[in-house]
Design an enzyme around this catalytic site. Structure first.
Site, PDB file in Angstrom:
ATOM      1  CB  ILE A   7     -13.752  13.196 -16.355  1.00 13.01           C
ATOM      2  CG1 ILE A   7     -14.133  11.886 -15.638  1.00 13.01           C
ATOM      3  CG2 ILE A   7     -12.252  13.302 -16.545  1.00 13.01           C
ATOM      4  CD1 ILE A   7     -13.812  10.641 -16.441  1.00 13.01           C
ATOM      5  CG  ASN A  92     -16.134   8.348 -12.502  1.00 15.53           C
ATOM      6  OD1 ASN A  92     -16.665   7.258 -12.694  1.00 15.53           O
ATOM      7  ND2 ASN A  92     -14.986   8.456 -11.828  1.00 15.53           N
ATOM      8  CE1 TYR A 159     -21.951   4.765  -5.020  1.00 17.46           C
ATOM      9  CE2 TYR A 159     -23.579   3.047  -5.463  1.00 17.46           C
ATOM     10  CZ  TYR A 159     -22.493   3.804  -5.862  1.00 17.46           C
ATOM     11  OH  TYR A 159     -21.949   3.623  -7.112  1.00 17.46           O
ATOM     12  CE  LYS A 163     -23.301   6.791  -7.814  1.00 16.91           C
ATOM     13  NZ  LYS A 163     -22.485   7.728  -8.613  1.00 16.91           N
ATOM     14  CB  THR A 196     -13.672   0.037  -9.068  1.00 19.66           C
ATOM     15  OG1 THR A 196     -14.914   0.011  -8.333  1.00 19.66           O
ATOM     16  CG2 THR A 196     -13.970   0.117 -10.557  1.00 19.66           C
TER      17      THR A 196
END
Length: 256
Positions: A7, A92, A159, A163, A196
């Site tokens: 990860i 991640n 971003y 993605k 977050t």
């Protein structure tokens, strides 16, 4: 039943929460965390586990994805191809950078965001798939995507692009692996909106450069953000689904 999980971005946020839950939920887990910094909390948790849990933490800057992928490939080559029942890569790590219109982007920041957000996951996926090709393990790749990869937002071009690219390369790899012996299953998964450090960055961005800032302030003020622990549980539940991989681009809120 040994299980291997790799990860990225496990030192904080969603990645840290996923790593914590993997260490507690799966006896026999070997967990390789790839982050800029090690997590003392993860090391402490692993030391307390009575089950056969092995935690490995690498300090690795994913803005140099070629070096990161080479290190993963070399490490996988040292492992026994018969050891693990399952092997999973969780990409991640990502960055929202400094939200601003593309016309105002700093070249170095823009390049770094794309290296961390798209180039690193692709190279690590290539290293993982190639390095485990002859293993007996059931293999999975879980890419942590975002709704912004599917719905564009101004001042978030890097971003959104990273993605969206993650979603599309996942679709391509799914087609490749469908015809391969012991083909891996891959999903690019949107995990929902999570409280977050990325959210803190977005709420603290310049309103002039990032007109959507108010949207993220509202999510926080109205209590609409998921906690990292809750989001991690949903992600791991999706990872464990029997139909994982049937939709290479998915959302944790998709029905079972």
């Amino acid at each position: 039943m040994p299980h291997l999980h790799l990860i990225t971005g496990a030192s904080r946020g969603l990645g840290h929460a996923i790593a914590e839950q993997l260490l507690q939920q799966q006896p026999g887990t070997v967990l390789l965390c790839i982050s800029r910094h090690q997590s003392p909390a993860l090391a402490e948790l692993a030391a307390k586990q009575k089950s056969n849990v092995e935690l490995i933490q690498w300090e690795q800057d994913l803005s140099n994805p070629i070096a990161a992928a080479a290190r993963v490939r070399e490490w996988l080559a040292t492992q026994d191809a018969q050891r693990f029942d399952s092997a999973t890569l969780i990409n991640n790590a990502g960055t929202v950078g400094n939200p601003a219109p593309l016309s105002a982007a700093v070249d170095g920041d823009l390049s770094q965001a794309l290296r961390i957000g798209l180039e690193a996951p692709m190279l690590l996926t290539a290293a993982f798939l190639g390095g485990t090709r002859d293993w007996r393990a059931a293999r999975k790749v879980l890419n942590i995507s975002s709704g912004l990869g599917r719905n564009a937002m101004g001042s978030q071009a890097p971003y959104c692009a990273a993605k969206a690219g993650m979603d599309q390369y996942s679709r391509a790899v799914a087609l490749e692996e469908a015809n391969a012996p012991n083909g891996a299953r891959i999903v690019s998964l949107a995990p929902g909106v999570i409280d977050t450090d990325m959210q803190v960055q977005l709420r603290g961005a310049s309103a002039e450069k990032f007109p959507a800032r108010g949207r993220f302030e509202k999510l926080k003020s109205e209590g609409l953000l998921d906690s990292p622990a809750s989001a991690a549980a949903k992600v791991l539940k999706y990872l464990a689904r029997a139909d994982f991989g049937s939709k290479p681009v998915a959302d944790v809120r998709d029905p079972d």
